[in-house]
Design a protein around this motif. Structure first.
Motif, short mmCIF file in Angstrom:
data_model
loop_
_atom_site.label_atom_id
_atom_site.label_comp_id
_atom_site.label_asym_id
_atom_site.label_seq_id
_atom_site.Cartn_x
_atom_site.Cartn_y
_atom_site.Cartn_z
N LEU A 25 0.82 -1.21 0.00
CA LEU A 25 0.00 0.00 0.00
C LEU A 25 0.86 1.26 0.00
N LEU A 26 1.92 1.27 0.79
CA LEU A 26 2.79 2.44 0.83
C LEU A 26 3.50 2.64 -0.51
N LEU A 27 3.94 1.56 -1.14
CA LEU A 27 4.57 1.69 -2.45
C LEU A 27 3.58 2.19 -3.49
N ALA A 28 2.34 1.70 -3.45
CA ALA A 28 1.32 2.16 -4.38
C ALA A 28 1.00 3.63 -4.16
N GLU A 29 0.95 4.06 -2.91
CA GLU A 29 0.71 5.47 -2.61
C GLU A 29 1.85 6.34 -3.13
N MET A 30 3.09 5.88 -2.94
CA MET A 30 4.23 6.65 -3.43
C MET A 30 4.20 6.77 -4.95
N ILE A 31 3.90 5.67 -5.63
CA ILE A 31 3.87 5.69 -7.10
C ILE A 31 2.75 6.60 -7.60
N LEU A 32 1.57 6.50 -7.00
CA LEU A 32 0.45 7.34 -7.45
C LEU A 32 0.72 8.82 -7.18
N CYS A 33 1.28 9.14 -6.03
CA CYS A 33 1.61 10.54 -5.74
C CYS A 33 2.68 11.05 -6.71
N LEU A 34 3.64 10.20 -7.06
CA LEU A 34 4.67 10.60 -8.01
C LEU A 34 4.08 10.82 -9.41
N VAL A 35 3.14 9.97 -9.81
CA VAL A 35 2.47 10.15 -11.10
C VAL A 35 1.68 11.46 -11.11
N ILE A 36 0.99 11.75 -10.03
CA ILE A 36 0.24 13.01 -9.94
C ILE A 36 1.19 14.20 -9.98
N LEU A 37 2.33 14.09 -9.30
CA LEU A 37 3.31 15.18 -9.31
C LEU A 37 3.86 15.42 -10.72
N ILE A 38 4.10 14.35 -11.46
CA ILE A 38 4.67 14.50 -12.79
C ILE A 38 3.63 14.96 -13.81
N CYS A 39 2.47 14.34 -13.79
CA CYS A 39 1.48 14.60 -14.84
C CYS A 39 0.71 15.91 -14.65
N PHE A 40 0.44 16.29 -13.43
CA PHE A 40 -0.42 17.45 -13.18
C PHE A 40 0.34 18.60 -12.52
N ARG A 41 1.58 18.80 -12.90
CA ARG A 41 2.38 19.85 -12.26
C ARG A 41 1.95 21.25 -12.69
N ASN A 42 1.28 21.37 -13.81
CA ASN A 42 0.87 22.70 -14.29
C ASN A 42 -0.59 23.01 -13.99
N SER A 43 -1.26 22.15 -13.27
CA SER A 43 -2.66 22.40 -12.97
C SER A 43 -2.80 23.00 -11.58
N LYS A 44 -3.72 22.52 -10.81
CA LYS A 44 -3.99 23.09 -9.49
C LYS A 44 -2.78 22.99 -8.56
N ILE A 45 -2.47 24.08 -7.91
CA ILE A 45 -1.36 24.08 -6.95
C ILE A 45 -1.73 23.26 -5.71
N GLU A 46 -3.02 23.19 -5.39
CA GLU A 46 -3.45 22.43 -4.22
C GLU A 46 -3.19 20.95 -4.41
N LEU A 47 -3.49 20.42 -5.60
CA LEU A 47 -3.27 19.00 -5.87
C LEU A 47 -1.79 18.69 -5.91
N PHE A 48 -1.00 19.58 -6.50
CA PHE A 48 0.45 19.40 -6.56
C PHE A 48 1.06 19.40 -5.16
N THR A 49 0.63 20.32 -4.32
CA THR A 49 1.15 20.41 -2.96
C THR A 49 0.73 19.21 -2.13
N LEU A 50 -0.53 18.83 -2.22
CA LEU A 50 -1.01 17.66 -1.48
C LEU A 50 -0.28 16.40 -1.88
#
Length: 135
Positions: A25-50
């Motif tokens: 679960l921790l590895l899946a959370e890390m991978i998903l957060c990393l994907v969100i950081l990479i793919c949505f870096r130019n969108s909402k600052i709240e999602l990027f920060t979270l």
């Protein structure tokens, strides 16, 4: 000789922990957060920060569990700490996902909302799994 066996034991410990449900679960959370950081870096600052904060907390939690520090510390109840971390992340991702999914016409926001809902379900399952009050 003792120095050469240390990384092997650390590697084995990391691999053995990642095969448990908590480690997976921790590895899946890390991978998903990393994907969100990479793919949505130019969108909402709240999602990027979270996603950045949750990625760092998941890495910290993973390292604490791999090193066995959660059993050595008596001042914190680690199951409650893990529950609060994952439950608050699920709620915050849900709050950020609902307006994105509700928009019409903007496909990138809808995809962002769907990925946020995926993160909500992953963190929600982690909160359910680590819930200390259900035992």
């Amino acid at each position: 000789m003792a120095d050469s066996s240390l990384p092997r034991n650390c590697y084995d410990t990391c691999i053995n922990f990642s095969r448990t449900q908590r480690g997976f679960l921790l590895l899946a959370e890390m991978i998903l957060c990393l994907v969100i950081l990479i793919c949505f870096r130019n969108s909402k600052i709240e999602l990027f920060t979270l996603s950045g904060i949750e990625f760092n907390l998941a890495v910290l939690d993973f390292m604490i569990c791999v090193c066995g520090l959660h059993t050595k510390s008596t001042c914190l109840n680690w199951s409650v700490v893990e529950f609060v971390r994952s439950f608050s992340a699920a709620i915050l991702y849900l709050i950020l996902a609902v307006p994105d999914v509700a928009t019409k016409g903007n496909r990138s926001l809808i995809i962002q909302g769907i990925v946020s809902l995926l993160a909500t379900s992953l963190f929600g399952y982690d909160a359910f799994y680590s819930n200390p009050f259900r035992r």
